[in-house]
Design a protein around this motif. Structure first.
Motif, PDB file in Angstrom:
ATOM      1  N   THR A 173       0.799  -1.295   0.117  1.00 22.97           N
ATOM      2  CA  THR A 173       0.203   0.074  -0.074  1.00 22.97           C
ATOM      3  C   THR A 173       0.915   1.100   0.023  1.00 22.97           C
ATOM      4  O   THR A 173       1.999   1.107   0.378  1.00 22.97           O
ATOM      5  CB  THR A 173      -1.078   0.043   1.213  1.00 22.97           C
ATOM      6  OG1 THR A 173      -0.195   0.445   2.279  1.00 22.97           O
ATOM      7  CG2 THR A 173      -1.588  -1.280   1.607  1.00 22.97           C
ATOM      8  N   VAL A 217       0.782   5.575   5.312  1.00 28.71           N
ATOM      9  CA  VAL A 217      -0.304   5.747   6.288  1.00 28.71           C
ATOM     10  C   VAL A 217      -0.012   7.047   7.098  1.00 28.71           C
ATOM     11  O   VAL A 217       1.461   7.449   7.352  1.00 28.71           O
ATOM     12  CB  VAL A 217      -0.829   4.734   6.992  1.00 28.71           C
ATOM     13  CG1 VAL A 217      -1.207   3.401   6.195  1.00 28.71           C
ATOM     14  CG2 VAL A 217       0.356   4.314   7.945  1.00 28.71           C
ATOM     15  N   ARG A 259      -4.962   6.687   4.058  1.00 29.38           N
ATOM     16  CA  ARG A 259      -5.821   6.311   5.336  1.00 29.38           C
ATOM     17  C   ARG A 259      -5.812   7.548   6.248  1.00 29.38           C
ATOM     18  O   ARG A 259      -5.649   6.926   7.502  1.00 29.38           O
ATOM     19  CB  ARG A 259      -5.566   4.823   5.739  1.00 29.38           C
ATOM     20  CG  ARG A 259      -5.246   3.657   4.590  1.00 29.38           C
ATOM     21  CD  ARG A 259      -6.582   3.637   3.762  1.00 29.38           C
ATOM     22  NE  ARG A 259      -6.660   2.410   3.185  1.00 29.38           N
ATOM     23  CZ  ARG A 259      -5.948   2.233   1.639  1.00 29.38           C
ATOM     24  NH1 ARG A 259      -5.525   3.197   1.219  1.00 29.38           N
ATOM     25  NH2 ARG A 259      -6.202   0.993   1.264  1.00 29.38           N
ATOM     26  N   CYS A 294      -6.159   9.786   9.394  1.00 29.90           N
ATOM     27  CA  CYS A 294      -7.025   9.765  10.691  1.00 29.90           C
ATOM     28  C   CYS A 294      -6.668  10.985  11.409  1.00 29.90           C
ATOM     29  O   CYS A 294      -5.483  11.371  11.502  1.00 29.90           O
ATOM     30  CB  CYS A 294      -6.903   8.627  11.571  1.00 29.90           C
ATOM     31  SG  CYS A 294      -7.956   8.479  12.839  1.00 29.90           S
ATOM     32  N   SER A 305     -10.741   9.271   8.248  1.00 31.57           N
ATOM     33  CA  SER A 305     -11.653   8.803   9.524  1.00 31.57           C
ATOM     34  C   SER A 305     -11.367   9.648  10.580  1.00 31.57           C
ATOM     35  O   SER A 305     -10.363  10.476  10.522  1.00 31.57           O
ATOM     36  CB  SER A 305     -11.289   7.422   9.895  1.00 31.57           C
ATOM     37  OG  SER A 305      -9.909   7.022  10.076  1.00 31.57           O
ATOM     38  N   VAL A 315      -3.508  -2.894   7.367  1.00 24.80           N
ATOM     39  CA  VAL A 315      -4.346  -2.214   6.473  1.00 24.80           C
ATOM     40  C   VAL A 315      -4.826  -2.970   5.021  1.00 24.80           C
ATOM     41  O   VAL A 315      -4.190  -3.694   4.664  1.00 24.80           O
ATOM     42  CB  VAL A 315      -4.039  -0.693   6.255  1.00 24.80           C
ATOM     43  CG1 VAL A 315      -2.932  -0.769   5.487  1.00 24.80           C
ATOM     44  CG2 VAL A 315      -5.150   0.028   5.664  1.00 24.80           C
TER      45      VAL A 315
END
Length: 256
Positions: free
Chosen positions: A3, A6, A39, A41, A62, A253
């Motif tokens: 990925t 993050v 991702r 947050c 999020s 993740v």
């Protein structure tokens, strides 16, 4: 699984209700596509979490909490992990340096909080870091002890993030030396042991160039942003750096 990196941030007590709404609307949401790839947050104070979760819904980002209590019951002023999940949180920070210093939170309590978060379906963000500049070996021992205490409290299949943030680097102009940070990362992986879903990220004086410098020596999974998350120009530059880096393996993740 491969990925992009993050990232997360904590607003601490720096933004009020209206300021949080403006920050999300004016800074985060216009960059939603890029931040969603990370991702991203945003960890917010408890009173603004419902607002944050609502504004960030369907954005790929999020809302997370900055603290949690480890059991339900008559604990005036505290917030349970179940309630955080109910209002839309996905993550919660445990063991931040300021809570360890100001509220005397020890490794045992941090472990209990991490376990409570996991049982409620939240991803615990386990904060670790040495309080002052220490020697190489002493830093590694200090941080590994903190991480082990929290990770050992979690089931092996539980997703978690370990955030290494040297206390002396918080709010400063200079972060950890990449060579020492690489040794810390190795110690964190050893502390994780049989845990398979643990991401390791760095925080502390993160500016454009920090992640690239760290990644030249060790496979960090991402970074936590401080002031760079609230400065549009710094955020754009940092996002460009993170998204142009080589993908890393972050098994905690899932890619949809």
């Amino acid at each position: 699984m491969t990925t992009t990196p993050v990232s997360l941030t904590s607003t601490k007590m720096n933004l009020g209700l209206r300021e949080t709404e403006e920050w999300i609307n004016d800074v985060l949401l216009p960059r939603a596509d890029a931040l969603a790839r990370l991702r991203f947050c945003a960890c917010l104070p408890h009173p603004v979490l419902p607002l944050g979760a609502r504004l960030l819904r369907d954005s790929g980002m999020s809302a997370g909490a900055q603290n949690v209590w480890y059991e339900a019951g008559a604990f005036t002023g505290e917030v349970s992990a179940g309630l955080l999940a109910e209002v839309g949180c996905t993550h919660v920070m445990v063991g931040h340096a300021e809570r360890r210093r100001l509220f005397a939170e020890d490794d045992r309590l941090v472990g209990r909080k991490a376990r409570a978060a996991a049982h409620a379906g939240l991803i615990p963000v386990i904060c670790v870091g040495e309080p002052e500049r220490l020697g190489h070996a002493e830093t590694v021992r200090y941080v590994r002890r903190q991480a082990s205490a929290a990770l050992d409290a979690l089931p092996h299949e539980t997703p978690a993030i370990v955030l290494y943030e040297p206390v002396w680097a918080i709010g400063s102009a200079q972060g950890a030396d990449p060579h020492q940070a690489a040794a810390v990362l190795d110690a964190l992986h050893r502390a994780a042991g049989g845990h398979h879903d643990v991401g390791m990220i760095y925080g502390g004086a993160v500016v454009p160039g920090t992640y690239s410098s760290l990644r030249r020596l060790a496979p960090w999974d991402g970074v936590a942003l401080g002031r760079a998350a609230q400065d549009s120009a710094l955020l754009d530059e940092t996002l460009g750096e993170l998204l142009s880096s080589r993908p890393v393996d972050t098994p905690w993740v899932r890619v949809e």
